[in-house]
Design an enzyme around this catalytic site. Structure first.
Site, PDB file in Angstrom:
ATOM      1  N   SER A 187       1.738  -9.859  -0.633  1.00  0.00           N
ATOM      2  CA  SER A 187       1.351  -8.439  -0.558  1.00  0.00           C
ATOM      3  C   SER A 187       1.619  -7.809   0.798  1.00  0.00           C
ATOM      4  CB  SER A 187      -0.117  -8.290  -0.927  1.00  0.00           C
ATOM      5  OG  SER A 187      -0.934  -9.117  -0.115  1.00  0.00           O
ATOM      6  N   LYS A 228       0.812  -1.222   0.000  1.00  0.00           N
ATOM      7  CA  LYS A 228       0.000   0.000   0.000  1.00  0.00           C
ATOM      8  C   LYS A 228       0.845   1.271   0.000  1.00  0.00           C
ATOM      9  CE  LYS A 228      -4.443  -1.558   1.548  1.00  0.00           C
ATOM     10  NZ  LYS A 228      -4.335  -3.013   1.851  1.00  0.00           N
ATOM     11  N   GLU A 267     -10.474   6.554   2.427  1.00  0.00           N
ATOM     12  CA  GLU A 267     -11.424   5.609   2.998  1.00  0.00           C
ATOM     13  C   GLU A 267     -10.616   4.438   3.527  1.00  0.00           C
ATOM     14  OE1 GLU A 267     -10.415   5.476  -0.053  1.00  0.00           O
ATOM     15  OE2 GLU A 267      -9.972   3.348  -0.282  1.00  0.00           O
TER      16      GLU A 267
HETATM   17  C1  LIG Z   1      -5.192  -4.003   1.406  1.00  0.00           C
HETATM   18  C2  LIG Z   1      -4.474  -5.263   1.194  1.00  0.00           C
HETATM   19  C3  LIG Z   1      -4.824  -6.154   0.155  1.00  0.00           C
HETATM   20  C4  LIG Z   1      -6.013  -5.954  -0.731  1.00  0.00           C
HETATM   21  O1  LIG Z   1      -5.937  -4.851  -1.583  1.00  0.00           O
HETATM   22  P1  LIG Z   1      -5.647  -4.973  -3.140  1.00  0.00           P
HETATM   23  O2  LIG Z   1      -6.006  -3.632  -3.656  1.00  0.00           O
HETATM   24  O3  LIG Z   1      -6.494  -6.064  -3.684  1.00  0.00           O
HETATM   25  O4  LIG Z   1      -4.207  -5.272  -3.297  1.00  0.00           O
HETATM   26  C5  LIG Z   1      -4.052  -7.287  -0.022  1.00  0.00           C
HETATM   27  N1  LIG Z   1      -3.011  -7.565   0.793  1.00  0.00           N
HETATM   28  C6  LIG Z   1      -2.656  -6.754   1.805  1.00  0.00           C
HETATM   29  C7  LIG Z   1      -1.509  -7.122   2.663  1.00  0.00           C
HETATM   30  C8  LIG Z   1      -3.374  -5.581   2.047  1.00  0.00           C
HETATM   31  O5  LIG Z   1      -3.019  -4.787   3.053  1.00  0.00           O
END
Ligand SMILES: *Cc1c(COP(=O)(O)O)cnc(C)c1O
Length: 401
Positions: free
Chosen positions: A383, A99, A121
């Protein structure tokens, strides 16, 4: 990163002034919001074509954000699953997920536009925390809209945002969750657009957000492609996998592979919020995309073990990639995700975010079904890190013991 604009001919290219990805995307907003979206689009086009903007962005992502993040080869997990697993380590970026790439990009852009205030948001709180982080870094005012239900479910993140100097505004309309927080942020943006930038958290919403956020996340895929070629003697992975809530981390990693390689692209949704595998096309938050809704067109609440995948839709470009057949979308259920969470911790010493564990869960299931050929190479976008989820997983595992 290059300062070359992405060619429109690219599969994941510039969607042009209408912001259409095939039949999806667009800018379905009240007239009062159109000038704000257009001002943002013009500013982003100009910044993205400006080498000085890229130099500054890349510098901050490197010195502050921790980029480039590594690609880790997983010997023990690979042995266990019978496929060669590589992880793109967004868990090692500042704030613990991908993010940061988006919020640093949007904050720099906001500053370039002369804005002094960020609004955002948030559902699970992760995007709110990232935005508050960027606001602190750049000395900007920050207000985060959060459904009242979510402020109670995610108390610790509310405190984190406050520590970082942000104000959290609970929203008590509608279902009092993420969907309502987006509506409120869009309203507030129009009301104070002279000083305010709306820092939207994923590849969703009205044009230019789905495109702009994907471009800010593209760095994941660009880095990963080069890193994989170095590890794989010039080859690309057979499969690239990412979890998809709104779809930003998936769009970011896919963007590095969609044109340049024949890698198969797989997005993994939460079974309780699977817009592409279980939804139907409709309009929400200014975009035409796949949404989970009932027969009367009422948007349904997504539900998943992982709060970060609780969005009832998915970014429009994913709907388009699915339609083209360039990417494939599948889902993982809570049970498989809990298993995968523990599997990665035990075999590699890496505790994944529950969101990211969806991608691992699919790899484990697909390897078990031989849907992934033995010995094939799979790049997983990790992620985020799972520290935020450890207490919840403990309670879930104890509850069933
Ligand atoms: C917010 C988040 C997501 C989901 O958001 P995407 O826009 O689909 O990437 C996925 N993994 C983590 C670790 C997050 O914090």
């Amino acid at each position: 990163m290059t300062a070359e604009p992405t060619p429109a001919s690219s599969i994941m290219g510039d969607p042009g002034p209408t912001g259409r990805f095939g039949g999806f995307g667009g800018r379905f907003v009240p007239e009062s919001l159109v000038p704000a979206c257009m001002e943002l689009e013009v500013a982003f086009r100009s910044a993205w074509a400006d080498p000085a903007f890229h130099t500054e962005l890349d510098g901050i992502l490197h010195h502050y954000g921790g980029r480039p993040t590594p690609v880790t080869e997983c010997a023990r997990l690979s042995e266990e699953l019978g496929v060669r697993v590589l992880l793109k380590r967004e868990d090692l970026a500042h704030t613990g997920s991908h993010k940061i790439n988006n919020v640093i990009g949007q904050s720099l852009l906001a500053r370039r536009m002369g804005k002094t205030r960020l609004i955002a948001e948030t559902g699970a709180g992760q995007h709110g925390v990232a935005t508050a982080t960027a606001a602190a870094l750049f000395g900007m005012e920050c207000v985060v809209y959060m459904g009242e239900v979510d402020t109670r479910r995610q108390e610790l993140n509310v405190f984190r945002m406050e520590l970082l100097g942000a104000e959290v505004r609970p929203i008590s309309s509608g279902s009092r969750t993420l969907k309502d927080a987006v509506n409120e942020a869009l309203r507030e943006w129009v009301a104070s657009v002279g000083v305010t930038h709306y820092c939207l958290g994923s590849v969703m919403g009205p044009h230019p957000y789905p495109w702009m956020v994907r471009e800010f996340q593209r760095v994941i895929g660009e880095e990963a492609r080069d890193q994989c070629r170095a590890i794989l003697d010039g080859s690309d992975p057979d499969v690239v996998v990412a979890c998809a809530g709104g779809g930003s981390n998936a769009a970011g990693i896919f963007a590095g592979f969609a044109d340049a390689t024949s890698s198969r692209l797989v997005g993994v949704e939460a079974a309780g919020g699977a817009a592409l595998t279980g939804g139907i096309p409709g309009i929400l938050h200014g975009m035409h995309s796949a949404l989970i809704q009932d027969e009367a067109g009422q948007i349904l609440e997504a539900s998943s073990i992982s709060a970060g995948l609780d969005y009832p839709g998915i970014g429009p470009e994913h709907a388009h990639l699915a339609e083209l057949g360039r990417a494939h979308y599948v889902s993982a259920d809570d049970e498989e995700v809990l298993e995968a969470f523990q599997l990665l911790a035990r075999t590699e010493g890496i505790i994944p975010a529950l969101e990211s564990a969806h991608a691992i869960a699919w790899v484990a299931a697909a390897a078990g079904r031989s849907e992934l050929v033995r010995g094939s190479t799979v790049l997983v976008n990790l992620s985020g890190r799972g520290d935020k989820d450890v207490a919840q997983v403990r309670d879930l595992l104890r509850g069933r013991a």
